[in-house]
Design a protein around this motif. Structure first.
Motif, PDB file in Angstrom:
ATOM      1  N   ARG A 274       0.825  -1.206   0.000  1.00  0.00           N
ATOM      2  CA  ARG A 274       0.000   0.000   0.000  1.00  0.00           C
ATOM      3  C   ARG A 274       0.859   1.256   0.000  1.00  0.00           C
ATOM      4  NH1 ARG A 274      -4.942  -1.234   4.247  1.00  0.00           N
ATOM      5  NH2 ARG A 274      -6.142  -2.542   2.826  1.00  0.00           N
ATOM      6  N   ALA A 275       1.949   1.246   0.751  1.00  0.00           N
ATOM      7  CA  ALA A 275       2.826   2.409   0.807  1.00  0.00           C
ATOM      8  C   ALA A 275       3.499   2.650  -0.540  1.00  0.00           C
ATOM      9  CB  ALA A 275       3.880   2.224   1.897  1.00  0.00           C
ATOM     10  N   VAL A 276       3.950   1.589  -1.193  1.00  0.00           N
ATOM     11  CA  VAL A 276       4.596   1.724  -2.494  1.00  0.00           C
ATOM     12  C   VAL A 276       3.593   2.217  -3.525  1.00  0.00           C
ATOM     13  CG1 VAL A 276       5.642   0.413  -4.383  1.00  0.00           C
ATOM     14  CG2 VAL A 276       6.408   0.050  -2.041  1.00  0.00           C
ATOM     15  N   ARG A 277       2.393   1.672  -3.502  1.00  0.00           N
ATOM     16  CA  ARG A 277       1.358   2.098  -4.442  1.00  0.00           C
ATOM     17  C   ARG A 277       0.982   3.552  -4.187  1.00  0.00           C
ATOM     18  NH1 ARG A 277      -4.611   1.527  -4.767  1.00  0.00           N
ATOM     19  NH2 ARG A 277      -5.102   1.512  -6.978  1.00  0.00           N
ATOM     20  N   GLY A 278       0.849   3.928  -2.923  1.00  0.00           N
ATOM     21  CA  GLY A 278       0.510   5.308  -2.587  1.00  0.00           C
ATOM     22  C   GLY A 278       1.605   6.277  -2.981  1.00  0.00           C
ATOM     23  N   ALA A 279       2.860   5.878  -2.825  1.00  0.00           N
ATOM     24  CA  ALA A 279       3.971   6.738  -3.215  1.00  0.00           C
ATOM     25  C   ALA A 279       4.003   6.920  -4.728  1.00  0.00           C
ATOM     26  CB  ALA A 279       5.299   6.134  -2.734  1.00  0.00           C
ATOM     27  N   GLY A 280       3.622   5.884  -5.458  1.00  0.00           N
ATOM     28  CA  GLY A 280       3.582   6.007  -6.907  1.00  0.00           C
ATOM     29  C   GLY A 280       2.460   6.899  -7.385  1.00  0.00           C
ATOM     30  N   GLN A 281       1.332   6.891  -6.692  1.00  0.00           N
ATOM     31  CA  GLN A 281       0.209   7.732  -7.097  1.00  0.00           C
ATOM     32  C   GLN A 281       0.415   9.182  -6.693  1.00  0.00           C
ATOM     33  OE1 GLN A 281      -3.195   5.869  -5.290  1.00  0.00           O
ATOM     34  NE2 GLN A 281      -3.463   4.430  -6.987  1.00  0.00           N
ATOM     35  N   ASN A 282       1.168   9.438  -5.631  1.00  0.00           N
ATOM     36  CA  ASN A 282       1.375  10.789  -5.144  1.00  0.00           C
ATOM     37  C   ASN A 282       2.646  11.409  -5.690  1.00  0.00           C
ATOM     38  OD1 ASN A 282      -0.911  10.530  -3.582  1.00  0.00           O
ATOM     39  ND2 ASN A 282       0.214   9.713  -1.823  1.00  0.00           N
ATOM     40  N   SER A 283       3.279  10.765  -6.630  1.00  0.00           N
ATOM     41  CA  SER A 283       4.536  11.245  -7.162  1.00  0.00           C
ATOM     42  C   SER A 283       4.340  12.525  -7.939  1.00  0.00           C
ATOM     43  CB  SER A 283       5.142  10.170  -8.063  1.00  0.00           C
ATOM     44  OG  SER A 283       6.323  10.636  -8.652  1.00  0.00           O
TER      45      SER A 283
END
Length: 118
Positions: free
Chosen positions: A103-112
Motif C-alpha cells: 500500500r505504501a509503495v502504491r501510494g507513493a507512486g500515485q502521489n509522485s
C-alpha cells in the motif's frame, strides 16, 4: 509346430524407436508441467488465503509473552510489561507487513510529482 509371440519386440536400431522415445519424453514433460502448474495453483491459493486473513485479522499473539502482555516476576507475585509488545500482547503479522508495504509503495507512486507533462 513353432509358436511365435503375438507381438514382435522392436529392434532398438529400427527407425521407429526414436519416435517412440520422443513421444514418451513429451508425455513425461507434459505430466511434469501439469504437476508444476497444480503445485503453483495450490501455493497461489494458499498465499491468497493467508493475505486475506491478514486483512481481516492483522494482529497475532506476541511470541515472547504468548499474548498475555506481561511476565510474572520470578520472586513474588509482581508483574512487568512485555518489552516487545509494550504490554499489549499483540504483534503485527508478517502478511500484514507485506500488505502495508504494498500500500505504501502504491501510494507513493500515485502521489509522485514526476508524472510527466507539467
Amino acid at each position: 509346430m513353432l509358436s511365435r509371440a503375438a507381438t514382435a519386440i522392436p529392434d532398438p536400431a529400427t527407425h521407429g524407436s526414436d519416435q517412440i522415445h520422443a513421444v514418451a519424453t513429451l508425455t513425461a514433460a507434459a505430466h511434469t508441467a501439469g504437476q508444476v502448474a497444480t503445485v503453483l495453483l495450490i501455493v497461489t491459493i494458499a498465499v491468497g488465503f493467508y493475505l486475506l486473513t491478514c486483512l481481516v485479522w492483522p494482529f497475532g499473539k506476541c511470541r515472547r509473552c504468548k499474548g498475555v502482555g506481561k511476565f510474572k516476576s520470578p520472586f513474588g507475585n509482581a508483574f512487568r510489561h512485555c518489552g516487545k509488545c509494550d504490554g499489549s500482547g499483540l504483534r503485527v503479522r508478517l502478511g500484514r507487513h507485506l500488505i502495508n508495504h504494498m500500500r505504501a509503495v502504491r501510494g507513493a507512486g500515485q502521489n509522485s510529482t514526476s508524472k510527466g507533462g507539467k
